[in-house]
Design a protein around this motif. Sequence first.
Motif, PDB file in Angstrom:
ATOM      1  N   ASP A   7       0.811  -1.224   0.000  1.00  0.00           N
ATOM      2  CA  ASP A   7       0.000   0.000   0.000  1.00  0.00           C
ATOM      3  C   ASP A   7       0.843   1.272   0.000  1.00  0.00           C
ATOM      4  O   ASP A   7       0.485   2.256   0.653  1.00  0.00           O
ATOM      5  CB  ASP A   7      -0.946   0.001   1.196  1.00  0.00           C
ATOM      6  N   LEU A   8       1.932   1.283  -0.728  1.00  0.00           N
ATOM      7  CA  LEU A   8       2.761   2.483  -0.784  1.00  0.00           C
ATOM      8  C   LEU A   8       1.978   3.695  -1.291  1.00  0.00           C
ATOM      9  O   LEU A   8       2.114   4.792  -0.726  1.00  0.00           O
ATOM     10  CB  LEU A   8       3.994   2.245  -1.657  1.00  0.00           C
ATOM     11  N   PRO A   9       1.133   3.565  -2.327  1.00  0.00           N
ATOM     12  CA  PRO A   9       0.343   4.736  -2.739  1.00  0.00           C
ATOM     13  C   PRO A   9      -0.539   5.284  -1.611  1.00  0.00           C
ATOM     14  O   PRO A   9      -0.734   6.494  -1.498  1.00  0.00           O
ATOM     15  CB  PRO A   9      -0.498   4.198  -3.904  1.00  0.00           C
ATOM     16  N   ARG A  10      -1.075   4.400  -0.768  1.00  0.00           N
ATOM     17  CA  ARG A  10      -1.897   4.865   0.358  1.00  0.00           C
ATOM     18  C   ARG A  10      -1.050   5.632   1.365  1.00  0.00           C
ATOM     19  O   ARG A  10      -1.487   6.657   1.909  1.00  0.00           O
ATOM     20  CB  ARG A  10      -2.573   3.673   1.041  1.00  0.00           C
ATOM     21  N   ILE A  11       0.152   5.159   1.638  1.00  0.00           N
ATOM     22  CA  ILE A  11       1.047   5.875   2.547  1.00  0.00           C
ATOM     23  C   ILE A  11       1.313   7.279   2.020  1.00  0.00           C
ATOM     24  O   ILE A  11       1.267   8.263   2.770  1.00  0.00           O
ATOM     25  CB  ILE A  11       2.367   5.092   2.714  1.00  0.00           C
ATOM     26  N   VAL A  12       1.572   7.382   0.733  1.00  0.00           N
ATOM     27  CA  VAL A  12       1.813   8.697   0.121  1.00  0.00           C
ATOM     28  C   VAL A  12       0.578   9.576   0.277  1.00  0.00           C
ATOM     29  O   VAL A  12       0.679  10.772   0.600  1.00  0.00           O
ATOM     30  CB  VAL A  12       2.198   8.529  -1.366  1.00  0.00           C
ATOM     31  N   ARG A  13      -0.605   9.006   0.069  1.00  0.00           N
ATOM     32  CA  ARG A  13      -1.840   9.780   0.185  1.00  0.00           C
ATOM     33  C   ARG A  13      -2.054  10.258   1.620  1.00  0.00           C
ATOM     34  O   ARG A  13      -2.504  11.392   1.850  1.00  0.00           O
ATOM     35  CB  ARG A  13      -3.016   8.918  -0.270  1.00  0.00           C
ATOM     36  N   GLN A  14      -1.730   9.426   2.611  1.00  0.00           N
ATOM     37  CA  GLN A  14      -1.891   9.810   4.006  1.00  0.00           C
ATOM     38  C   GLN A  14      -0.996  10.980   4.391  1.00  0.00           C
ATOM     39  O   GLN A  14      -1.391  11.847   5.178  1.00  0.00           O
ATOM     40  CB  GLN A  14      -1.554   8.627   4.924  1.00  0.00           C
ATOM     41  N   LEU A  15       0.221  11.004   3.858  1.00  0.00           N
ATOM     42  CA  LEU A  15       1.226  11.941   4.340  1.00  0.00           C
ATOM     43  C   LEU A  15       1.345  13.219   3.518  1.00  0.00           C
ATOM     44  O   LEU A  15       1.807  14.249   4.028  1.00  0.00           O
ATOM     45  CB  LEU A  15       2.593  11.248   4.387  1.00  0.00           C
ATOM     46  N   THR A  16       0.935  13.181   2.257  1.00  0.00           N
ATOM     47  CA  THR A  16       1.127  14.329   1.379  1.00  0.00           C
ATOM     48  C   THR A  16       0.544  15.630   1.936  1.00  0.00           C
ATOM     49  O   THR A  16       1.178  16.691   1.804  1.00  0.00           O
ATOM     50  CB  THR A  16       0.550  14.034  -0.021  1.00  0.00           C
ATOM     51  N   PRO A  17      -0.638  15.634   2.573  1.00  0.00           N
ATOM     52  CA  PRO A  17      -1.174  16.909   3.067  1.00  0.00           C
ATOM     53  C   PRO A  17      -0.296  17.599   4.100  1.00  0.00           C
ATOM     54  O   PRO A  17      -0.465  18.797   4.347  1.00  0.00           O
ATOM     55  CB  PRO A  17      -2.519  16.509   3.683  1.00  0.00           C
ATOM     56  N   HIS A  18       0.636  16.877   4.700  1.00  0.00           N
ATOM     57  CA  HIS A  18       1.447  17.429   5.782  1.00  0.00           C
ATOM     58  C   HIS A  18       2.830  17.896   5.317  1.00  0.00           C
ATOM     59  O   HIS A  18       3.616  18.377   6.122  1.00  0.00           O
ATOM     60  CB  HIS A  18       1.589  16.384   6.891  1.00  0.00           C
ATOM     61  N   ILE A  19       3.123  17.746   4.038  1.00  0.00           N
ATOM     62  CA  ILE A  19       4.420  18.150   3.504  1.00  0.00           C
ATOM     63  C   ILE A  19       4.509  19.667   3.456  1.00  0.00           C
ATOM     64  O   ILE A  19       3.573  20.345   3.026  1.00  0.00           O
ATOM     65  CB  ILE A  19       4.648  17.555   2.104  1.00  0.00           C
ATOM     66  N   SER A  20       5.630  20.213   3.874  1.00  0.00           N
ATOM     67  CA  SER A  20       5.822  21.662   3.844  1.00  0.00           C
ATOM     68  C   SER A  20       5.940  22.169   2.410  1.00  0.00           C
ATOM     69  O   SER A  20       6.449  21.474   1.530  1.00  0.00           O
ATOM     70  CB  SER A  20       7.086  22.035   4.617  1.00  0.00           C
ATOM     71  N   THR A  21       5.460  23.382   2.188  1.00  0.00           N
ATOM     72  CA  THR A  21       5.612  24.038   0.889  1.00  0.00           C
ATOM     73  C   THR A  21       6.642  25.151   0.953  1.00  0.00           C
ATOM     74  O   THR A  21       6.804  25.899  -0.018  1.00  0.00           O
ATOM     75  CB  THR A  21       4.264  24.618   0.425  1.00  0.00           C
ATOM     76  N   ALA A  22       7.340  25.274   2.083  1.00  0.00           N
ATOM     77  CA  ALA A  22       8.341  26.336   2.253  1.00  0.00           C
ATOM     78  C   ALA A  22       9.662  25.920   1.626  1.00  0.00           C
ATOM     79  O   ALA A  22      10.304  24.974   2.091  1.00  0.00           O
ATOM     80  CB  ALA A  22       8.521  26.644   3.735  1.00  0.00           C
ATOM     81  N   ASP A  23      10.070  26.627   0.585  1.00  0.00           N
ATOM     82  CA  ASP A  23      11.331  26.298  -0.085  1.00  0.00           C
ATOM     83  C   ASP A  23      12.536  26.501   0.817  1.00  0.00           C
ATOM     84  O   ASP A  23      13.614  25.962   0.560  1.00  0.00           O
ATOM     85  CB  ASP A  23      11.481  27.147  -1.350  1.00  0.00           C
ATOM     86  N   THR A  24      12.367  27.298   1.876  1.00  0.00           N
ATOM     87  CA  THR A  24      13.477  27.547   2.799  1.00  0.00           C
ATOM     88  C   THR A  24      13.709  26.378   3.748  1.00  0.00           C
ATOM     89  O   THR A  24      14.679  26.396   4.506  1.00  0.00           O
ATOM     90  CB  THR A  24      13.196  28.814   3.621  1.00  0.00           C
ATOM     91  N   LEU A  25      12.800  25.380   3.722  1.00  0.00           N
ATOM     92  CA  LEU A  25      12.928  24.215   4.593  1.00  0.00           C
ATOM     93  C   LEU A  25      12.934  22.948   3.739  1.00  0.00           C
ATOM     94  O   LEU A  25      11.994  22.151   3.779  1.00  0.00           O
ATOM     95  CB  LEU A  25      11.778  24.170   5.600  1.00  0.00           C
TER      96      LEU A  25
END
Length: 231
Positions: A7-25
């Motif tokens: 279920d790797l695609p499911r893991i990606v779906r679970q975590l993607t909303p929490h990824i930072s969008t700050a290029d400085t990090l």
Amino acid sequence: MSVTLTDLPRIVRQLTPHISTADTLPSLCGIYLEADGTHLYAAATDRYTFALTRRETAETEPWTALVTRPDLTALRALFPTRRRPADLTLTHHRGCTRTPDGMLTIGDGTRSLSLSANAALARSFPKWRPLFATALAAEPHQDTEALYNADFLARWAKAADRHQPLTTWSAGPGKPLLIAAGPDFLGLHMPVRASDHKPDAPARQRQDRAALRTVWADTLAPAPTRRLKAA
């Protein structure tokens, strides 16, 4: 050093909303992977929310990697979430002179995707164990209001399967909300800091329970019982 996941695609779906969008990090702009010999852990955070999940694995040497946003786009294109669960082999290759950051190979036997393991970025990912250990050890306690960003709360919609409830605890209004979805997914959700909302802040920003009881008293009062009069 390979791990098989269904279920790797499911893991990606679970975590993607929490990824930072700050290029400085840059170390927060992706999904962190860590194998410790018994589990594969995957995590993502932008410092406001922190999502962590794990899968049991066969024994393997410890390694870490960070899969960046562009690489996640390529992964979703090759192995879309709408496909039925299938065994995917995730293989970590240690760094060498040609690829000092190491490599990840993801394949299903017919297709394969090779990505940088981004070892340098992975080393800078936050130390998640003490954060979650502290949150789990704290006794639930909340006797005053806590403030949460509604947009951030929506991120947890991807954490659970359909009809699976989320369980939450809080050790107090200034502490992170601890979230669980089944036995293998944990989340931390930081509240809006009380210092950002002065006692005289507008009601639309900060709600007081006693004041709400007052303004809603008429609406929520029991309806009067109508009695029939004798003829």
